[in-house]
Design a protein around this motif. Structure first.
Motif, PDB file in Angstrom:
ATOM      1  N   GLU A 123      47.311  41.746  30.729  1.00 22.99           N
ATOM      2  CA  GLU A 123      46.671  42.070  31.992  1.00 22.99           C
ATOM      3  C   GLU A 123      47.292  41.217  33.089  1.00 22.99           C
ATOM      4  O   GLU A 123      47.813  40.131  32.823  1.00 22.99           O
ATOM      5  N   ILE A 124      47.261  41.723  34.301  1.00 23.25           N
ATOM      6  CA  ILE A 124      47.715  40.956  35.457  1.00 23.25           C
ATOM      7  C   ILE A 124      46.763  41.225  36.607  1.00 23.25           C
ATOM      8  O   ILE A 124      46.039  42.225  36.624  1.00 23.25           O
ATOM      9  N   ASN A 125      46.789  40.330  37.584  1.00 17.32           N
ATOM     10  CA  ASN A 125      45.949  40.445  38.771  1.00 17.32           C
ATOM     11  C   ASN A 125      46.869  40.556  39.980  1.00 17.32           C
ATOM     12  O   ASN A 125      47.691  39.667  40.217  1.00 17.32           O
ATOM     13  N   PHE A 126      46.738  41.647  40.740  1.00 13.92           N
ATOM     14  CA  PHE A 126      47.642  41.840  41.879  1.00 13.92           C
ATOM     15  C   PHE A 126      46.934  42.596  42.988  1.00 13.92           C
ATOM     16  O   PHE A 126      46.066  43.445  42.733  1.00 13.92           O
ATOM     17  N   ASP A 127      47.325  42.276  44.228  1.00 16.30           N
ATOM     18  CA  ASP A 127      46.755  42.924  45.402  1.00 16.30           C
ATOM     19  C   ASP A 127      47.799  43.867  46.003  1.00 16.30           C
ATOM     20  O   ASP A 127      48.806  43.425  46.552  1.00 16.30           O
TER      21      ASP A 127
END
Length: 346
Positions: A154-158
């Motif tokens: 998983e990754i967190n990106f805007d």
């Protein structure tokens, strides 16, 4: 979740179309579609390998397939010529069909694996150089993403509407994520998008510029390659941005300074340039004019097609045929070179 399904269906449809084109070509149908010849596009040339995620597998062919492609074209009567000779060839009456080979981005495997194949067959080729890759100042965002998405769950990106967690627990989800990032690069300022992708990779322990250094040739390696009698270097801009999305001044500087850099490597001004990405969205008629004004005698896109007499009037916007990693069969090379798939698809 539909990325893998869509890709698989598309590949099957394309393969079916190529088989039909190959059959038509063998039957002598639509001979005018072949035109005068073709320019072939390559990126990676290396033995087949496995990675956790290979979203750009279409940009990789094996040395054996490259050799098979050359042998098939030779058997069909093609003459292999340097890219820079195409304007003169188009200006003369037709003889035999010709083929020119090009390789984009300056990957190290072009020297390690492609050069021996070209040398064995006596085939000239052009490698297009991006200064930012050779000097390790710019990343290859698609390679960075392949490494990042392949290893993470998983990754967190805007993307511009708030940070969100992206689930990467399946191959399909990883491909969906890659497609979303690809769209993102085309939606906003490219420099900003790539910078944010590089920053995301750093947060996960990946140095994007190390990937550039691992994959592409540096100044010394490019000079060594250029010394080979069959090899030529062409320009591929400074930063590998889509020139159509830049101001006219910035697009001109990308092209001009890229030519300057190649000249420092070889001592000769390059006659040819390849537009990054090369699609209709990435390069425009304005850019064809800029390339002409800068003195390039040949400029190539990635828009598919063969060459004909009319190509002489658009030498800074020539089409190329991609040798695609998903279709590594000699009969597909024949089908593509026939020009029939592009005529039927027009």
């Amino acid at each position: 979740m539909q990325a893998l399904w869509r890709r698989d269906v598309k590949r099957r449809l394309v393969a079916g179309g190529l088989d039909i084109a190959a059959a038509l070509a063998r039957a002598g149908m639509m001979p005018k579609a072949r035109g005068r010849g073709a320019i072939f596009t390559l990126h990676h040339v290396r033995p087949k390998r496995t990675r956790p995620l290979q979203p750009s597998a279409h940009l990789e062919v094996t040395p054996d397939f490259l050799s098979d492609a050359i042998e098939r074209l030779s058997a069909e009567g093609y003459e292999f010529i340097p890219l820079a000779e195409i304007p003169a060839r188009l200006a003369k009456p037709a003889r035999q069909p010709f083929a020119a080979f090009t390789l984009d981005d300056g990957y190290r495997n072009n020297a390690e694996y492609a050069l021996p194949v070209f040398a064995r067959h006596g085939v000239p080729f052009t490698v297009f150089v991006t200064r930012g890759f050779a000097e390790r100042t710019h990343s290859l965002w698609w390679e960075t993403l392949a490494e990042l998405l392949g290893r993470e769950r998983e990754i967190n990106f805007d993307f511009g509407d708030g940070a969100k967690i992206m689930d990467l627990t399946s191959e399909a989800l990883k491909f969906d994520a890659f497609d979303r990032f690809s769209s993102y690069v085309g939606e906003i300022d490219e420099t900003t998008a790539v910078s944010r992708i590089d920053a995301l990779a750093r947060r996960h322990g990946i140095d994007a510029l190390n990937i550039t250094a691992e994959l592409t040739m540096d100044r010394r390696e490019l000079q060594s390659l250029a010394a080979h009698p069959l090899a030529s270097l062409g320009a591929h801009t400074l930063t590998h941005r889509a020139v159509a999305r830049l101001s006219a001044e910035d697009a001109r500087e990308e092209m001009r300074q890229s030519a300057d850099y190649v000249e420092t490597l070889t001592g000769e001004r390059p006659k040819a340039i390849a537009y990054p990405y090369g699609t209709r969205q990435a390069v425009s008629g304005r850019d064809w004019t800029i390339a002409h004004d800068l003195g390039f005698s040949v400029a190539v896109t990635t828009q598919p097609g063969t060459l004909c007499e009319k190509s002489a009037s658009r030498l800074t916007g020539l089409p190329r045929i991609s040798l695609n990693g998903y279709y590594q069969q000699p009969r597909y090379v024949s089908a593509l070179a026939s020009g029939i798939p592009f005529t039927l698809g027009a």
